[in-house]
Write a protein that holds these residues in place. Structure first.
Motif, PDB file in Angstrom:
ATOM      1  N   VAL A   1      42.336  53.116  45.352  1.00 42.05           N
ATOM      2  CA  VAL A   1      43.796  52.632  45.509  1.00 42.05           C
ATOM      3  C   VAL A   1      44.066  51.395  44.491  1.00 42.05           C
ATOM      4  N   GLY A   2      43.006  50.438  44.401  1.00 45.09           N
ATOM      5  CA  GLY A   2      43.361  49.373  43.456  1.00 45.09           C
ATOM      6  C   GLY A   2      43.041  49.671  41.953  1.00 45.09           C
TER       7      GLY A   2
ATOM      8  N   VAL B   1      35.199  37.965  39.703  1.00 47.30           N
ATOM      9  CA  VAL B   1      34.904  39.014  39.093  1.00 47.30           C
ATOM     10  C   VAL B   1      35.931  39.753  38.260  1.00 47.30           C
ATOM     11  N   GLN B   2      37.242  39.628  38.499  1.00 47.78           N
ATOM     12  CA  GLN B   2      38.269  40.031  37.666  1.00 47.78           C
ATOM     13  C   GLN B   2      38.102  39.329  36.163  1.00 47.78           C
ATOM     14  N   ARG B   3      37.688  38.138  35.876  1.00 50.37           N
ATOM     15  CA  ARG B   3      37.352  37.336  34.979  1.00 50.37           C
ATOM     16  C   ARG B   3      36.494  38.023  33.952  1.00 50.37           C
ATOM     17  N   LEU B   4      35.348  38.111  34.975  1.00 50.95           N
ATOM     18  CA  LEU B   4      33.957  38.674  34.180  1.00 50.95           C
ATOM     19  C   LEU B   4      34.402  40.189  33.617  1.00 50.95           C
TER      20      LEU B   4
ATOM     21  N   VAL C   1      40.944  42.547  41.439  1.00 50.23           N
ATOM     22  CA  VAL C   1      42.151  41.987  41.913  1.00 50.23           C
ATOM     23  C   VAL C   1      42.987  43.303  42.628  1.00 50.23           C
ATOM     24  N   GLY C   2      43.068  44.448  41.795  1.00 47.72           N
ATOM     25  CA  GLY C   2      43.650  45.584  42.749  1.00 47.72           C
ATOM     26  C   GLY C   2      43.037  46.080  44.111  1.00 47.72           C
ATOM     27  N   ALA C   3      41.646  46.138  43.928  1.00 43.94           N
ATOM     28  CA  ALA C   3      40.836  46.428  45.107  1.00 43.94           C
ATOM     29  C   ALA C   3      40.883  45.702  46.127  1.00 43.94           C
TER      30      ALA C   3
END
Lengths: 338, 301
Positions: free
Chosen positions: B232-233, B155-158, B238-240
């Motif tokens: 917060v993320g 999902v981060q990559r997407l 990735v942060g989430a």
């Protein structure tokens, strides 16, 4: 013109969708709705039950509408009402004051607790610009946790409720108005709600502060340019909204059970959003909408043998969803017609 | 040993949070707030239960959860993107609808207002090397836990490395830009919301599969914690997920502290307090996508 009809269109659409559900279960929609209406309004007792269920919605609807008028979305009404009820119960049970002061003290405690909880997102919005929607959601959960922590030593463990309040702090039942209401739990909290509706109306439409609040809600930068301190106005609106919501807790605590219990009638805060939307953020509209949802709640309970009462929850959600889509749809239709 | 068990518990708790939080990151990056996460998760959990109950196959349950999640999200997208209704109200409506509908279906299918019949859960895989480790073996043998690990990176990559992600982010910041290029803002926002529905539905499937049943209101506010974790993320998958891990650890700690002198209720408020501090700017600055919550009206300039 057409847009003004949007609440009616929303209700009609929701009832129509509900009729499909009822038919799918194998019942006759018109019969069920007719039974529901006659139960909710047909007898004195039924009317009393409807009014009792409408009472907290008058408060929460007013609270949400007050925020909306100032351009703020108060989703924290649920938590503010919860804390208000808790504070009223504590004041009613533990405060040692002369009898005539017991009820005012309990009411004040409810308003103060709710108001304080509303002030937090208001001030955070004014000072740091953080979004009140997220903050009020967070504060709802914090309120639930705080009450169960603070209440742990106060609750009688078996029933998870506080001590019973002093008799002097009780709100009287309304059966002194009409003996037909006898046996139903509707109480003077409703009268407080109606008075509050008048007060909110006067504040919004007859006072300088109300004009400023509405100006901020309509166009904040323009209001700021016009000399309104938007931050102060927003913080104030949120605090007042919280206080109104807090007072909503009195229906159950001071007028019905006479104690506070964990998870006391939950959901009134969220239905308050539907009430405000359907009532077009006007005190009179809020009262009418609260009555509608109150009738749905009691009538739904009674027709439980025919259709599951969960249908009422679905109907409430559908009214909410149709209320927000009816307006843009009607606007689009109006644009086509012109 | 104790540490491993604790870490495994923290990860296990944070899996449904992470799935839903990543979903809402996608939705909000496209410009649509999804307060309805809680309702989508709940509906997804029921979807899994009914699917698994009727077919006897847990994977059919997962499929049903995905379908139900997407359907709920589609409702939200129709209301907010097509009809430009208020996103927050629509999300709350979704939550109310899910609470009522799941109860209605529970009564109709399982003839109980509180819980479903017992259904199959997802299989437990036995991986070499880690299988014997306490806590960790069971954790890594869970297909949805492994899928979540993979999804965090996918999902981060997407979002940050694909053309679709670029368009989605642009739509959330300044929808006029993709519109000027002839791209459909409606279609892009729909995809963001629908992906959110799939991920939140999967989160619900995980909960129901772990519990082998559906109980009324079983998500218990997890959707709101996921929303908090996403903030917060800072609107990144990735942060989430990292924030979810932190909240998961706090919850695992809270379970351990039950019965001790420390009030567990106060630890429970941690996700909410941290989120408020982040929003107020006390812990770094969190900036939402610029056009989030703002309906896009092509006829208005």
């Amino acid at each position: 013109m057409l847009v003004a009809l949007s609440p009616l269109v929303a209700v009609a659409a929701a009832l129509l969708a509900g009729a499909v559900f009822i038919a799918a279960i194998g019942e006759r929609p018109l019969e069920v709705y007719g039974l529901l209406a006659s139960q909710a309004f047909g007898t004195g007792y039924g009317l009393g039950q409807t009014l009792f269920r409408a009472t907290p919605l008058v408060f929460t609807g007013l609270a949400v509408a007050l925020g909306f008028r100032a351009g703020l979305f108060n989703i924290g009404v649920e938590g503010q009402m919860y804390l208000g009820g808790f504070a009223a119960a504590l004041a009613g049970a533990y405060l040692r004051v002369p009898a005539p002061l017991a009820l005012p003290a309990a009411l004040l405690a409810a308003a103060l607790a709710g108001g304080a909880w509303g002030a937090v997102p208001g001030v955070l919005k004014a000072r740091f610009g953080s979004h009140e929607v997220i903050n009020t959601i967070m504060l709802n959960f914090i309120a639930f946790a705080l009450v169960s922590w603070a209440g742990r030593s106060l609750f009688e463990t078996a029933t998870v409720r506080t001590r019973t309040i002093a008799a002097a702090a009780e709100l009287p039942r309304l059966d002194f108005l009409s003996s037909a209401l006898r046996g139903s739990p509707v109480n003077a909290s409703l009268l407080i709600g109606l008075l509050l509706a008048a007060a909110v109306g006067a504040l919004l439409f007859r006072s300088r502060l109300g004009y400023e609040l509405r100006a901020v809600g309509w166009n904040a930068p323009a209001a700021e340019y016009g000399g309104v301190r938007t931050g102060v106005a927003q913080a104030l609106a949120m605090t007042l909204s919280g206080a109104v919501a807090g007072l909503g807790g009195t229906n159950f605590v001071l007028g019905y059970k006479h104690w506070f219990e964990l998870d006391f009638p939950g959901g009134a805060g969220f239905i308050g959003i539907a009430v405000a939307l359907l009532g077009r953020n006007h005190p009179v509209g809020v009262i009418v909408a609260a009555l509608f949802f109150g009738a749905l709640s009691y009538g739904g309970l009674v027709v439980n043998q025919r259709v599951p009462r969960e249908l009422v929850e679905v109907l409430t959600a559908l009214v909410l969803l149709f209320a927000i889509t009816a307006r843009p749809v009607l606007e689009r239709v109006a644009r086509r017609l012109v | 040993m104790e540490v491993l068990l604790f870490l495994a518990a923290a990860v296990r708790i944070s899996v449904p949070y992470a799935l839903a939080a990543m979903g809402s990151a996608l939705s909000e990056r496209g410009g649509v707030i999804c307060i309805g996460l809680e309702g989508i998760m709940l509906a997804g959990a029921l979807g899994y239960t009914v699917g698994a109950y009727w077919s006897g196959n847990p994977w059919a349950g997962v499929g049903a959860a995905l379908l139900v999640g997407a359907a709920m999200a589609w409702l939200h997208a129709e209301a907010t993107v097509r009809f430009r209704a208020d996103q927050i109200t629509s999300g709350l409506g979704l939550n109310l609808l899910a609470a009522g509908l799941t109860r209605l279906v529970l009564v109709q299918v399982f003839h109980s207002s509180s819980n479903s019949a017992r259904v199959v859960g997802l299989p437990q895989w036995h991986l070499p090397l880690v299988d014997g480790l306490p806590g960790v073996g069971a954790l890594l043998g869970s297909p949805l836990v492994l899928a979540t690990f993979a999804l965090v990176f996918l999902v981060q990559r997407l979002l940050f490395r694909t053309v679709f992600g670029l368009r989605l982010r642009a739509t959330g910041e300044r929808p006029e830009a993709p519109a000027t290029l002839g791209l459909s803002v409606t279609r892009i926002r729909f995809s963001g919301v629908l992906l959110c529905g799939l991920l939140a539905g999967l989160a619900g499937a995980y909960l129901a599969s772990e519990q082998h049943s559906f109980t009324d209101g079983m998500t218990g506010g997890r959707g709101y914690i996921a929303l908090a974790a996403m903030i917060v993320g800072k609107w990144s998958p990735v942060g989430a997920a990292a924030a979810c891990l932190m909240f998961g650890a706090a919850e695992a700690l809270q379970i351990r502290l039950q019965g001790s002198a420390f009030p567990a209720e106060l630890l429970q408020t941690l996700p909410y307090v941290v989120t408020m501090l982040v929003l107020a700017g006390f812990i770094g600055r969190a900036v939402a996508p610029r056009a989030v919550g703002v309906p896009y009206d092509p006829e208005e300039r």
